[in-house]
Design an enzyme around this catalytic site. Structure first.
Site, PDB file in Angstrom:
ATOM      1  CD  GLU A   1      -3.273  -1.422   2.317  1.00 46.07           C
ATOM      2  OE1 GLU A   1      -4.263  -0.786   1.913  1.00 46.07           O
ATOM      3  OE2 GLU A   1      -2.352  -1.120   3.952  1.00 46.07           O
TER       4      GLU A   1
ATOM      5  CD  GLU B   1      -3.373  -6.473   4.293  1.00 51.64           C
ATOM      6  OE1 GLU B   1      -2.525  -5.015   3.992  1.00 51.64           O
ATOM      7  OE2 GLU B   1      -3.051  -6.923   3.314  1.00 51.64           O
TER       8      GLU B   1
END
Length: 685
Positions: free
Chosen positions: A120, A141
């Site tokens: 990210e 995740e």
């Protein structure tokens, strides 16, 4: 556990007439770079302190083999309130947002692993390069019970479109798969793949090309094109993926569903607002999931598979013996898989024997076919395949094992047969050679009772398919010596397997747990419970396979044999199913037809079924598993519940959201194997 604090070092670099501010993430303690609260604050401070006067671009990079491994999971599990949980996402978005809003072009020079928050971070820059050695780019995740909380979903969707973003965020995450640098470039997730040697200089050269206009980022297409041509296809892809997840998880894990909601929202957002839109929903989803029992269990499972794989419990300090050649007794499918594994991972000569040359030839053909398949799929070079193929030889004469350091048997699961094999082998081998058995449930002590040197015999139980499941159960008997045990652990490590040490008890770990589950299922069916309801009762737990489908995969005859062995060892808790015995006698492949329903032939062997409550069935099966796990711990089969959980994850493919098994039992059966994993419930008022 204290946070692993990452420092951000700033350097101003002049290259080819342009000035760069280069932010380097590094951990002075040589641990992987992660972004906990202090590390994130360090990065934010470095960004805010940049002197951009005269700077043409800002670049972020790392050191060694890691760019950034993501958020610090140890710190995240310490959050206890919704406000704290949401603040993890909010703070990350704020810090990375400042990087994205800098008034000069930004670059991520991805030198190594970039996972979760690390990826990210890279996606908050305008351009990305990656070293050609990078093998781990992705979003883990969802497998950890979370969603990317720092803008990963909207930014990936804006860059790749919803279908490819869903593959990366959901499908690959659940499978534990990551992208290589080259695959990421093919998807346009990174703009250039550059040699590892001289990577920083090459990345700066790429950046100079972008800044000077002499180079452009090669991307598959812009968001406007995706919106006009792929909106319907993207929506259909998300719905198809939702159906696949339903069929697999039945709602047991909330993370993939929340990820799909965020992906759909990102796909529906206008192109110019795709990235900032939905931040509130992203923060809320991340915060709720971080406080879920499934996330706590998943993070626990992740730590298990990392820590116990690197430092297996029970490994002795004795020096292991060298393994320079291996013998395999048997030429069936399991033996063939073992021979290929030993040759491929150890790169030592491997000799197969069997009673029939025809079976030997079939095994050699199978091994050659597997190597050819790896070459066709681009996973192995042809020269490597030829070298491995040349290491494996076969014949019917066990005297060929005379120089082997290790011989493993993989013959039929019958005690007297295995005893006979070892009785024949022992006088043929050198005194220090190890004898390994791949037995799934038989006594190692009984197997070696007649050996002259029983100390060199040890259980070394693989799981099918051998190339996929990373567990090896190591089973010691009373006479197993320390050198033998140390060599077994080292052998597992060299084979890239995770070893779990168990005592010499029937079924060891995985087969004992699964047999207790199947025994309870078959007992219910034999007592007149509706077999379809019983088979589907565990669906809400999201286990990898329904019980009767698992039995079909194992094979009724094999499972009957295991049930009989477990009944002899523990007659109070394990029975022998009359319907399973009848199924084997009739030669049926299992209870199910090709569509997953109860087959008419199997139904004819069962009593008339009564109305059955799925919830009651589920409670009974879970109670039985809780009883068995408690008994295993009381007997000292393994050193703790963590070993049972690791075995179920790596040997039975139980998903992370179960935590293996004991966290699931804590949630659903009221046990307290891991009371610290449960999320505290706030006091009323």
């Amino acid at each position: 556990m204290p946070e692993t604090v990452t420092e951000t070092c700033t350097a101003y670099v002049d290259h080819a007439g342009f000035r760069f501010a280069v932010l380097t993430l590094e951990n002075p303690g040589h641990r992987p770079v992660t972004l906990g609260p202090a590390s994130l604050a360090n990065f934010d401070a470095a960004v805010c302190a940049l002197d951009l006067s005269g700077v043409d671009a800002v670049a972020v990079t790392g050191k060694g083999s890691v760019f950034c491994a993501g958020a610090d999971l140890n710190m995240m599990t310490e959050t206890a309130t919704p406000e704290q949980a949401e603040d993890v996402a909010r703070r990350g978005l704020e810090v990375l947002g400042r990087l994205a809003s800098l008034p000069v072009p930004t670059f991520a020079f991805v030198n190594g692993t970039a996972l979760g928050g690390g990826l990210e971070l890279a996606l908050h820059t305008d351009y990305r390069t990656a070293a050609d050695s990078v093998r781990a780019l992705g979003f883990p995740e969802v497998r950890l019970g979370l969603v990317p909380g720092w803008g990963g979903i909207p930014r990936t969707t804006a860059l790749l479109g919803p279908a490819q973003a869903a593959r990366l965020v959901v499908t690959d995450s659940l499978a534990g798969n990551n992208l290589s640098a080259r695959t990421a470039a093919e998807l346009s997730l990174v703009d250039a793949v550059l040699p590892e040697d001289g990577f920083l200089a090459a990345s700066l050269e790429f950046a100079v090309g972008i800044l000077s206009g002499t180079a452009v980022a090669a991307r598959a297409g812009d968001r406007a094109e995706q919106e006009t041509s792929g909106a319907v296809a993207g929506s259909a892809a998300l719905e198809a993926l939702r159906m696949q997840i339903d069929a697999r998880l039945h709602g047991a894990a909330p993370a993939p569903y929340r990820a799909l909601e965020l992906l759909a929202a990102a796909a529906a957002a206008p192109a110019l607002t795709a990235v900032p839109a939905g931040e509130a929903a992203e923060i809320r989803a991340f915060g709720e999931l971080l406080l879920s029992d499934e996330a706590r269990a998943s993070i626990y499972a992740f730590h298990l598979t990392q820590s116990l794989a690197k430092k297996p419990a029970g490994r002795p300090t004795a020096e292991p013996l060298p393994v320079r050649s291996v013998g395999v007794v048997g030429a069936g499918l399991m033996a063939s898989q073992l021979a290929l594994l030993f040759a491929q991972q150890l790169r030592v000569p491997v000799r197969i024997t069997d009673l029939s040359q025809e079976r030997i030839d079939a095994a050699m053909d199978w091994i050659g076919g597997q190597l050819d398949k790896l070459v066709r799929r681009g996973r192995m070079q042809a020269a490597d395949a030829d070298a491995i193929r040349a290491l494996v030889t076969g014949g019917t004469d066990k005297a060929a094992f005379a120089d082997c350091d290790v011989v493993i048997e993989a013959v039929f699961e019958e005690l007297e047969l295995k005893r006979a094999v070892f009785a024949e082998l022992e006088p043929l081998l050198r005194s220090e050679a190890l004898l390994l058995t791949n037995t799934s449930s038989l006594s190692i002590e009984a197997m070696g009772a007649a050996l002259t040197r029983p100390g060199r015999l040890i259980g070394f139980h693989f799981f099918n398919p051998v190339a996929v499941l990373p567990l090896v159960e190591i089973i010691t008997a009373r006479h197993t010596d320390e050198t033998t045990l140390a060599t077994a652990f080292e052998l597992a490590r060299r084979l890239r397997k995770t070893a779990v040490l168990a005592t010499d008890t029937a079924g060891f770990v995985v087969n004992r747990v699964l047999t207790r589950l199947l025994d309870e299922v078959l007992s219910l069916v034999d007592d007149g419970a509706d077999p379809a309801v019983v088979n589907d009762a565990l669906d809400p737990l999201g286990l990898p396979m329904a019980p009767l489908r698992l039995l079909q995969f194992i094979g009724p005859a094999v499972q009957l044999h295991i049930c009989q062995a477990m009944h002899r060892a523990y007659p109070q808790r394990f029975g022998v199913s009359p319907s399973l015995a009848a199924l084997v006698a009739a030669g049926l492949p299992g209870y199910l037809d090709n569509d997953g329903g109860i087959s008419p032939a199997a139904a004819a062997l069962l009593p008339a079924s009564n109305p059955t409550d799925a919830g009651a069935v589920r409670a009974r099966i879970l109670a039985a598993l809780a009883q068995e796990v408690t008994a295993m711990l009381d007997e000292g089969v393994v050193s703790g519940p963590e070993q049972i959980d690791l075995c179920m994850i790596l040997g039975a493919n139980y998903p992370f959201h179960t935590g293996g098994l004991t966290p699931l039992l804590d949630r659903k059966a009221g046990t307290e194997f891991h009371p610290g994993l449960r999320v505290p419930v706030p006091a009323a008022g």
